[in-house]
Design a protein around this motif. Structure first.
Motif, PDB file in Angstrom:
ATOM      1  N   TYR A 263      22.960  49.565  14.325  1.00  0.00           N
ATOM      2  CA  TYR A 263      24.347  49.636  13.859  1.00  0.00           C
ATOM      3  C   TYR A 263      25.406  49.018  14.756  1.00  0.00           C
ATOM      4  CZ  TYR A 263      23.842  54.219  16.301  1.00  0.00           C
ATOM      5  OH  TYR A 263      23.566  55.230  17.164  1.00  0.00           O
ATOM      6  N   TYR A 264      25.012  48.499  15.900  1.00  0.00           N
ATOM      7  CA  TYR A 264      26.039  48.003  16.820  1.00  0.00           C
ATOM      8  C   TYR A 264      26.604  46.622  16.460  1.00  0.00           C
ATOM      9  CZ  TYR A 264      24.869  51.819  19.962  1.00  0.00           C
ATOM     10  OH  TYR A 264      24.671  53.051  20.510  1.00  0.00           O
ATOM     11  N   ASN A 265      27.839  46.370  16.911  1.00  0.00           N
ATOM     12  CA  ASN A 265      28.401  45.016  16.884  1.00  0.00           C
ATOM     13  C   ASN A 265      29.327  44.876  18.095  1.00  0.00           C
ATOM     14  OD1 ASN A 265      30.271  46.788  14.949  1.00  0.00           O
ATOM     15  ND2 ASN A 265      31.534  45.214  15.900  1.00  0.00           N
ATOM     16  N   ASP A 266      29.633  43.658  18.436  1.00  0.00           N
ATOM     17  CA  ASP A 266      30.477  43.370  19.606  1.00  0.00           C
ATOM     18  C   ASP A 266      29.992  44.102  20.866  1.00  0.00           C
ATOM     19  OD1 ASP A 266      32.478  41.423  18.631  1.00  0.00           O
ATOM     20  OD2 ASP A 266      32.849  43.019  17.165  1.00  0.00           O
ATOM     21  N   THR A 267      30.824  45.005  21.402  1.00  0.00           N
ATOM     22  CA  THR A 267      30.499  45.614  22.694  1.00  0.00           C
ATOM     23  C   THR A 267      29.225  46.473  22.680  1.00  0.00           C
ATOM     24  OG1 THR A 267      32.889  45.858  22.881  1.00  0.00           O
ATOM     25  CG2 THR A 267      31.540  46.935  24.578  1.00  0.00           C
ATOM     26  N   VAL A 268      28.304  46.182  23.577  1.00  0.00           N
ATOM     27  CA  VAL A 268      27.197  47.104  23.852  1.00  0.00           C
ATOM     28  C   VAL A 268      27.130  47.300  25.368  1.00  0.00           C
ATOM     29  CG1 VAL A 268      25.769  46.618  21.830  1.00  0.00           C
ATOM     30  CG2 VAL A 268      25.501  45.221  23.893  1.00  0.00           C
ATOM     31  N   PHE A 269      26.685  48.482  25.779  1.00  0.00           N
ATOM     32  CA  PHE A 269      26.627  48.731  27.220  1.00  0.00           C
ATOM     33  C   PHE A 269      25.551  49.745  27.571  1.00  0.00           C
ATOM     34  CE2 PHE A 269      29.479  51.979  25.595  1.00  0.00           C
ATOM     35  CZ  PHE A 269      29.096  53.113  26.286  1.00  0.00           C
ATOM     36  N   GLU A 270      25.134  49.715  28.812  1.00  0.00           N
ATOM     37  CA  GLU A 270      24.228  50.728  29.351  1.00  0.00           C
ATOM     38  C   GLU A 270      24.626  51.003  30.796  1.00  0.00           C
ATOM     39  OE1 GLU A 270      20.123  49.532  28.927  1.00  0.00           O
ATOM     40  OE2 GLU A 270      20.094  50.075  26.801  1.00  0.00           O
ATOM     41  N   TRP A 271      24.520  52.247  31.199  1.00  0.00           N
ATOM     42  CA  TRP A 271      24.655  52.591  32.617  1.00  0.00           C
ATOM     43  C   TRP A 271      23.239  52.813  33.113  1.00  0.00           C
ATOM     44  CZ3 TRP A 271      29.311  52.914  35.362  1.00  0.00           C
ATOM     45  CH2 TRP A 271      30.484  52.886  34.594  1.00  0.00           C
ATOM     46  N   THR A 272      22.839  52.012  34.086  1.00  0.00           N
ATOM     47  CA  THR A 272      21.468  52.098  34.572  1.00  0.00           C
ATOM     48  C   THR A 272      21.458  52.523  36.045  1.00  0.00           C
ATOM     49  OG1 THR A 272      21.510  49.765  35.169  1.00  0.00           O
ATOM     50  CG2 THR A 272      20.640  50.299  33.003  1.00  0.00           C
ATOM     51  N   THR A 273      20.270  52.971  36.469  1.00  0.00           N
ATOM     52  CA  THR A 273      20.111  53.360  37.865  1.00  0.00           C
ATOM     53  C   THR A 273      18.788  52.820  38.381  1.00  0.00           C
ATOM     54  OG1 THR A 273      19.953  55.215  39.405  1.00  0.00           O
ATOM     55  CG2 THR A 273      19.074  55.578  37.197  1.00  0.00           C
ATOM     56  N   THR A 274      18.715  52.583  39.662  1.00  0.00           N
ATOM     57  CA  THR A 274      17.450  52.130  40.242  1.00  0.00           C
ATOM     58  C   THR A 274      16.665  53.318  40.780  1.00  0.00           C
ATOM     59  OG1 THR A 274      18.581  51.809  42.346  1.00  0.00           O
ATOM     60  CG2 THR A 274      18.337  49.870  40.937  1.00  0.00           C
ATOM     61  N   ARG A 275      17.187  54.522  40.593  1.00  0.00           N
ATOM     62  CA  ARG A 275      16.590  55.681  41.251  1.00  0.00           C
ATOM     63  C   ARG A 275      15.655  56.507  40.375  1.00  0.00           C
ATOM     64  NH1 ARG A 275      19.564  56.288  46.153  1.00  0.00           N
ATOM     65  NH2 ARG A 275      18.116  57.958  46.620  1.00  0.00           N
TER      66      ARG A 275
END
Ligand code: ATP
Ligand code: MG
Length: 417
Positions: A263-275
């Motif tokens: 369902y997404y359009n335009d802005t997509v984002f994720e907050w990721t971690t290396t931990r």
């Protein structure tokens, strides 16, 4: 003896020693949500399967293979919710909350996905989700990301998470890109993994997420979504980046980020971690301007995210340590036949604002002291014959060993300040 029963694979208990950490962390997040004037919505855990097929997308991993679905006695196909957005939109349409108005909503609760359980990946897990309806602006997208940054700061984990950002353009942009991608990949079909081959006909964009090395090699020279993004979407994305930068939000543009929901359009984002090893995404979201219409409502723009709560707790625990349940302020020893008086003293101390563990189990004085020590309480109050006769108690500070005999009223008054 009958066989002991166990919980289902991937379904976890949250035990008493863990709930304080769980609840306090949620409180911190809810305080931030309150500052941004979000209201909670509670929707059912079980919905019609067709809601998710339409809302999340028939050809997504979630709907294709991760749903807990079953048929009711009436023959209706129902599913435990794998995510919160579709149900929230269904509720908004059903109750007239989406048409021609703005909504700032959040929810918290369990989601269910039939996945292979491992650390940070469960079959029942919890999400805190946010959905904003009725606003399409880069400023709104930025505000939600600023709020998330504030949440990380409030939890003391902001230096351990990274914001990855992308624009996937409009549905038309993606359809055009999908066609070009399929045209390119058709000539390398034999080199693709089985899932990707299947997706050529159903959901070609998901091929980009393939973990298969040969498939990724083929993709190196494939057309990119970037080339198909419209000028309008590009300008929107540029404005978002400019606003974020002006507000001190750091981010990385990741052109490979497409997200797994339709369902997404335009802005997509994720907050990721290396931990957290392979389970690197703590929170993901984006803009969904077509979803309400897809579900049968009037066209209403939307923006939101889902935050994996267990992963968040794992991350906090990993980088900062967990919060532990605070011990009692006072442990009341009931010395003799003083149960009724013990309860009166306990009530008076609780009314003064203290956290009181009253030993209703009684027992020998020495045993009660051992129990008090074990409880971790800071102080002990002894209720005994003298308390019955003269309203006095023995107070002992377990840390310093200081002990005194005081009138109950004086003691309660002193505790209040
Ligand atoms: P992943 O790539 O890890 O499978 P996803 O793209 O399927 O994640 P979303 O549907 O975007 O995840 O859900 C939002 C968040 O919910 C994820 O970023 C993650 O933190 C959490 N999450 C998703 N699936 C699970 C699961 N099975 N167990 C625990 N947390 C999960
Ligand atoms: Mg997943």
């Amino acid at each position: 003896m009958s066989k002991t029963l166990k919980s289902l694979r991937g379904f976890n208990d949250v035990l008493p020693q863990d709930t304080y950490f769980w609840n306090q962390t949620l409180k911190t997040l809810e305080q931030v949500l309150d500052q941004y004037c979000f209201n909670e919505i509670k929707v059912p855990y079980l919905e019609s399967t067709s809601l998710f097929a339409r809302g999340v997308g028939e050809a997504t991993d979630i709907v294709e293979k991760e749903m807990f679905s079953f048929t009711t006695n009436d023959g209706e196909s129902v599913s435990l919710r794998p995510e919160g957005t579709a149900g929230t939109m269904r509720a908004c349409i059903e109750h007239g909350l989406s048409y021609n108005q703005e909504q700032r909503l959040y929810y918290f609760g369990p989601m269910f996905r039939y996945e292979r359980p491992q650390k940070g990946r469960y079959r029942q897990f919890h999400q805190l989700g946010v959905e904003v309806l009725g606003i399409r602006s880069a400023a709104l997208d930025a505000e939600v990301l600023i709020m998330l940054q504030q949440m990380w700061q409030a939890l003391g984990i902001d230096e351990y998470v990274t914001l990855e950002l992308n624009t996937i353009g409009s549905a038309e942009n993606r359809a055009d890109f999908g066609k070009a991608l399929v045209a390119y990949l058709e000539s390398y079909k034999d080199q693709l993994d089985a899932d990707s081959q299947r997706r050529l006909g159903s959901n070609p964009l998901r091929i980009l997420d393939s973990k298969d090395e040969r498939t990724q090699k083929v993709l190196e020279n494939a057309p990119t979504l970037e080339d198909f993004i419209s000028e309008e979407s590009k300008a929107y994305f540029a404005e978002l980046q400019q606003i974020l930068t002006a507000n001190g939000i750091k981010f990385v543009v990741n052109p490979k980020l497409v997200r797994g929901l339709d369902y997404y359009n335009d802005t997509v984002f994720e907050w990721t971690t290396t931990r957290l090893g392979a389970q690197a995404t703590v929170c993901g979201g984006g803009r969904y301007d077509r979803l309400v219409e897809i579900l049968g409502g009037h066209s209403t723009p939307g923006f939101g995210f889902g935050l994996g709560y267990e992963r968040l707790l794992l991350l906090i625990e990993e980088v900062k340590g967990r919060l532990t349940t605070p011990n009692a302020d006072i442990f009341i020893i009931n010395d003799g036949d003083v149960a009724a008086k013990g309860l009166q003293v306990a009530s008076a101390l609780r009314a003064a604002g203290l956290r009181v563990l009253n030993n209703t189990a009684g027992g020998k004085l020495k045993k009660q002291f051992t129990k008090a020590d074990k409880s971790g309480a800071r102080c002990v109050v002894i209720v005994n014959e003298d308390t019955l006769a003269n309203d006095i108690i023995v107070f002992k500070d377990l840390a310093t060993g200081h002990q005194e005999v005081v009138a109950i009223d004086d003691f309660v008054a002193k505790c209040k300040v």
